[in-house]
Design a protein around this motif. Structure first.
Motif, PDB file in Angstrom:
ATOM      1  N   GLY B  20      63.103  59.464  62.828  1.00 49.25           N
ATOM      2  CA  GLY B  20      62.908  58.218  62.099  1.00 49.25           C
ATOM      3  C   GLY B  20      63.998  57.916  61.087  1.00 49.25           C
ATOM      4  O   GLY B  20      63.921  56.928  60.356  1.00 49.25           O
ATOM      5  N   LYS B  21      65.027  58.767  61.049  1.00 56.05           N
ATOM      6  CA  LYS B  21      66.079  58.614  60.043  1.00 56.05           C
ATOM      7  C   LYS B  21      67.430  58.305  60.682  1.00 56.05           C
ATOM      8  O   LYS B  21      67.606  58.390  61.892  1.00 56.05           O
ATOM      9  N   VAL B  22      68.377  57.957  59.822  1.00 65.57           N
ATOM     10  CA  VAL B  22      69.767  57.801  60.240  1.00 65.57           C
ATOM     11  C   VAL B  22      70.509  59.086  59.890  1.00 65.57           C
ATOM     12  O   VAL B  22      70.415  59.564  58.758  1.00 65.57           O
ATOM     13  N   ALA B  23      71.227  59.652  60.866  1.00 62.02           N
ATOM     14  CA  ALA B  23      72.076  60.815  60.586  1.00 62.02           C
ATOM     15  C   ALA B  23      73.531  60.363  60.546  1.00 62.02           C
ATOM     16  O   ALA B  23      73.997  59.677  61.467  1.00 62.02           O
ATOM     17  N   VAL B  24      74.202  60.737  59.479  1.00 64.30           N
ATOM     18  CA  VAL B  24      75.641  60.458  59.351  1.00 64.30           C
ATOM     19  C   VAL B  24      76.368  61.783  59.465  1.00 64.30           C
ATOM     20  O   VAL B  24      76.313  62.611  58.552  1.00 64.30           O
ATOM     21  N   VAL B  25      77.028  62.001  60.589  1.00 68.79           N
ATOM     22  CA  VAL B  25      77.707  63.273  60.815  1.00 68.79           C
ATOM     23  C   VAL B  25      79.121  63.183  60.250  1.00 68.79           C
ATOM     24  O   VAL B  25      79.847  62.221  60.522  1.00 68.79           O
ATOM     25  N   VAL B  26      79.489  64.193  59.468  1.00 75.67           N
ATOM     26  CA  VAL B  26      80.802  64.150  58.821  1.00 75.67           C
ATOM     27  C   VAL B  26      81.535  65.482  58.962  1.00 75.67           C
ATOM     28  O   VAL B  26      80.966  66.554  58.736  1.00 75.67           O
ATOM     29  N   ALA B 114      68.216  64.364  66.996  1.00 78.95           N
ATOM     30  CA  ALA B 114      66.807  64.020  66.804  1.00 78.95           C
ATOM     31  C   ALA B 114      66.649  62.755  65.964  1.00 78.95           C
ATOM     32  O   ALA B 114      65.575  62.153  65.928  1.00 78.95           O
ATOM     33  N   ALA B 115      67.711  62.347  65.280  1.00 73.87           N
ATOM     34  CA  ALA B 115      67.630  61.167  64.409  1.00 73.87           C
ATOM     35  C   ALA B 115      67.477  59.885  65.231  1.00 73.87           C
ATOM     36  O   ALA B 115      67.813  59.839  66.413  1.00 73.87           O
ATOM     37  N   ASP B 116      66.964  58.844  64.576  1.00 77.29           N
ATOM     38  CA  ASP B 116      66.827  57.529  65.200  1.00 77.29           C
ATOM     39  C   ASP B 116      68.175  56.928  65.566  1.00 77.29           C
ATOM     40  O   ASP B 116      68.330  56.292  66.605  1.00 77.29           O
ATOM     41  N   ALA B 117      69.126  57.091  64.660  1.00 78.34           N
ATOM     42  CA  ALA B 117      70.488  56.609  64.896  1.00 78.34           C
ATOM     43  C   ALA B 117      71.445  57.676  64.402  1.00 78.34           C
ATOM     44  O   ALA B 117      71.210  58.297  63.360  1.00 78.34           O
ATOM     45  N   VAL B 118      72.492  57.936  65.172  1.00 75.91           N
ATOM     46  CA  VAL B 118      73.497  58.927  64.787  1.00 75.91           C
ATOM     47  C   VAL B 118      74.853  58.238  64.724  1.00 75.91           C
ATOM     48  O   VAL B 118      75.308  57.670  65.720  1.00 75.91           O
ATOM     49  N   VAL B 129      80.161  52.782  57.134  1.00 79.52           N
ATOM     50  CA  VAL B 129      78.979  53.649  57.150  1.00 79.52           C
ATOM     51  C   VAL B 129      77.953  53.149  56.139  1.00 79.52           C
ATOM     52  O   VAL B 129      76.763  53.015  56.449  1.00 79.52           O
ATOM     53  N   ALA B 130      78.410  52.847  54.927  1.00 80.57           N
ATOM     54  CA  ALA B 130      77.494  52.385  53.879  1.00 80.57           C
ATOM     55  C   ALA B 130      76.790  51.101  54.310  1.00 80.57           C
ATOM     56  O   ALA B 130      75.572  50.954  54.122  1.00 80.57           O
ATOM     57  N   GLN B 131      77.540  50.203  54.908  1.00 77.46           N
ATOM     58  CA  GLN B 131      76.962  48.936  55.357  1.00 77.46           C
ATOM     59  C   GLN B 131      75.879  49.174  56.422  1.00 77.46           C
ATOM     60  O   GLN B 131      74.796  48.591  56.376  1.00 77.46           O
ATOM     61  N   PHE B 132      76.156  50.068  57.360  1.00 82.95           N
ATOM     62  CA  PHE B 132      75.196  50.350  58.426  1.00 82.95           C
ATOM     63  C   PHE B 132      73.921  50.975  57.864  1.00 82.95           C
ATOM     64  O   PHE B 132      72.804  50.561  58.197  1.00 82.95           O
ATOM     65  N   VAL B 133      74.089  51.972  57.008  1.00 86.65           N
ATOM     66  CA  VAL B 133      72.921  52.665  56.439  1.00 86.65           C
ATOM     67  C   VAL B 133      72.074  51.669  55.636  1.00 86.65           C
ATOM     68  O   VAL B 133      70.842  51.661  55.717  1.00 86.65           O
ATOM     69  N   ARG B 134      72.749  50.814  54.883  1.00 88.00           N
ATOM     70  CA  ARG B 134      72.066  49.782  54.094  1.00 88.00           C
ATOM     71  C   ARG B 134      71.273  48.835  55.009  1.00 88.00           C
ATOM     72  O   ARG B 134      70.106  48.528  54.749  1.00 88.00           O
ATOM     73  N   GLN B 135      71.905  48.406  56.082  1.00 86.33           N
ATOM     74  CA  GLN B 135      71.235  47.488  57.017  1.00 86.33           C
ATOM     75  C   GLN B 135      70.026  48.137  57.686  1.00 86.33           C
ATOM     76  O   GLN B 135      69.006  47.488  57.894  1.00 86.33           O
ATOM     77  N   GLN B 136      70.148  49.403  58.040  1.00 87.57           N
ATOM     78  CA  GLN B 136      69.029  50.099  58.682  1.00 87.57           C
ATOM     79  C   GLN B 136      67.849  50.207  57.716  1.00 87.57           C
ATOM     80  O   GLN B 136      66.701  50.101  58.114  1.00 87.57           O
ATOM     81  N   GLY B 137      68.145  50.469  56.466  1.00 91.99           N
ATOM     82  CA  GLY B 137      67.100  50.491  55.438  1.00 91.99           C
ATOM     83  C   GLY B 137      66.091  51.614  55.582  1.00 91.99           C
ATOM     84  O   GLY B 137      64.990  51.551  55.047  1.00 91.99           O
ATOM     85  N   PRO B 227      81.662  54.553  64.551  1.00 90.35           N
ATOM     86  CA  PRO B 227      81.279  55.242  65.787  1.00 90.35           C
ATOM     87  C   PRO B 227      79.777  55.498  65.783  1.00 90.35           C
ATOM     88  O   PRO B 227      79.237  56.000  64.798  1.00 90.35           O
ATOM     89  N   ILE B 228      79.133  55.151  66.876  1.00 96.02           N
ATOM     90  CA  ILE B 228      77.682  55.344  66.977  1.00 96.02           C
ATOM     91  C   ILE B 228      77.346  56.002  68.304  1.00 96.02           C
ATOM     92  O   ILE B 228      78.035  55.794  69.311  1.00 96.02           O
ATOM     93  N   TRP B 229      76.290  56.818  68.292  1.00 98.94           N
ATOM     94  CA  TRP B 229      75.863  57.553  69.486  1.00 98.94           C
ATOM     95  C   TRP B 229      75.017  56.649  70.380  1.00 98.94           C
ATOM     96  O   TRP B 229      73.996  56.124  69.948  1.00 98.94           O
ATOM     97  N   ARG B 230      75.453  56.483  71.618  1.00 98.24           N
ATOM     98  CA  ARG B 230      74.705  55.682  72.588  1.00 98.24           C
ATOM     99  C   ARG B 230      74.767  56.379  73.944  1.00 98.24           C
ATOM    100  O   ARG B 230      75.861  56.547  74.509  1.00 98.24           O
ATOM    101  N   GLU B 231      73.616  56.781  74.451  1.00101.37           N
ATOM    102  CA  GLU B 231      73.533  57.354  75.791  1.00101.37           C
ATOM    103  C   GLU B 231      74.576  58.433  76.063  1.00101.37           C
ATOM    104  O   GLU B 231      75.324  58.371  77.042  1.00101.37           O
ATOM    105  N   GLY B 232      74.605  59.423  75.181  1.00102.67           N
ATOM    106  CA  GLY B 232      75.446  60.586  75.441  1.00102.67           C
ATOM    107  C   GLY B 232      76.909  60.432  75.087  1.00102.67           C
ATOM    108  O   GLY B 232      77.723  61.302  75.421  1.00102.67           O
ATOM    109  N   ARG B 233      77.266  59.341  74.431  1.00 98.27           N
ATOM    110  CA  ARG B 233      78.662  59.165  74.046  1.00 98.27           C
ATOM    111  C   ARG B 233      78.781  58.404  72.732  1.00 98.27           C
ATOM    112  O   ARG B 233      77.849  57.717  72.322  1.00 98.27           O
TER     113      ARG B 233
END
Lengths: 238, 238
Positions: B20-26, B114-118, B129-137, B227-233
């Protein structure tokens, strides 16, 4: 030059090779602060347990029993995790052994036993810890108990404070964890208590008991006493 | 108010519930900085691999292959872990897919699924990144790749920088890790490059290749790309 490293969580300990090193186990709020206080109050030795049942069973052997889970004293035990349990005179502790189990501190201790020497650190006995590590002259690792495996600020700040005391004789810059802890300690040092009260985790612990545990545990160098691991128990180092 | 937490090492991820969360991999030095750079240079998508062999085998499917172990380009691969591999024009990358494996970054990515969005974060695309995380809320966790499981300063500072950008809309004080990262970022921000060069780990990486990787990777907000994770890439978010 020997090095001082800091392990922010017991979960990360498998990445550290403690053999041949000194491990300084720290759980400022409140296990290691209480252990220092207990030995200073005349407790002869302390035996840590992971499980409540094994700890409670030591009562039959004449031990006082102390147990904390999620910040609260567990039912059926003589003491909780408050250092004032050893100070308030309600329970005579001088000359007694204590069996203890806590959420984070005893786990960190058990996982550190691969080290050459295992000692217990708190702000209360920071000078005694620094002196011991300096005398040993070998690599040392501060093992932070953390909070259920997570990073916490108070144990990290202890690591930074110890690094500052040892920076002339120890390499405190090769590890990013030690660097970060030193920087945080520099910020916190002018007013440790106010700095730590930013932490929601600290405030939560602080609210659990209507006593002065927190202000007590953030005092520096009040006890010239070093708890050290000898044959399955913690005793005051001679 | 959603929260922003920071996980200092992939080894600690089992303690975080990413559902249910956003993961930001760094992995600032250099995997995630290179991924941002690659997609900006026209790479169509990136497939991360844990193992060298599986990664190399993708060449047969028309992929460019990129591999790093212990900071060095692995033998038999088109590219290493330098962002300049996508910029120097030696190898045409526009319109190609890239199969990538690195010591720390790909592991952190795989453990975050496992996150909702990676999404992938670097100083280069901090604003995106900040803009995306803010939009996801929703709650977000910065997953630091670290160095072989250990805490590192540069990934932590990214977490602190993101927390600073989001502090009006996100709870950045409930986690001690986020608090510590914000404090470290406050110290580092006036001169990030000099601050990071205190780190022996950073200096070691910096010396591995005679190029400008380090100075490149500590630039802020140069790429408006996520960069965002979509279907294995990993692809650039539309």
């Amino acid at each position: 030059m020997p090095s001082l490293d800091i392990c922010f969580s017991p979960e990360l300990l498998p990445l550290y090779d403690l053999r041949g090193k000194v491990a300084v186990v720290v759980d400022i709020l409140r296990a290691t602060s209480s252990i220092v206080t207990a030995l200073a109050a005349g407790v002869t030795h302390i035996v840590p347990f992971s499980e409540l049942e094994a700890c409670r069973a030591m009562a039959a052997q004449g031990y006082l029993t102390a147990a904390e889970r999620d910040g609260q004293q567990a039912e059926g035990f003589d003491l909780g995790n408050s250092p004032f349990g050893y100070l308030d005179g309600v329970l005579p502790v001088r000359g007694r052994g204590v069996a203890i189990t806590t959420t984070n501190g005893t786990r960190a201790l058990h996982l550190s036993l691969a080290a050459d020497a295992v000692v217990v650190g708190a702000f209360l006995n920071l000078a005694a810890v620094a002196q011991f590590v300096r005398q040993q002259g070998k690599d040392a690792v501060v093992v932070c108990a953390g909070w259920k495996g997570m990073f916490n600020l108070e144990d990290t700040l202890f690591g930074g404070a110890l690094a500052q005391r040892l920076e002339a004789e120890f390499d405190t810059t090769s590890s990013d964890a030690t660097l970060a802890a030193r920087h945080l300690w520099q910020q916190a040092q002018p007013d440790l208590s106010t700095y730590l009260l930013q932490s929601a985790h600290v405030r939560r612990l602080n609210n659990l008991e209507a006593n002065k545990d927190f202000e007590y545990c953030v005092q520096l160098d009040t006890h010239d006493l070093l708890p050290i691991w000898r044959e399955g128990r913690l005793i005051a180092n001679a």
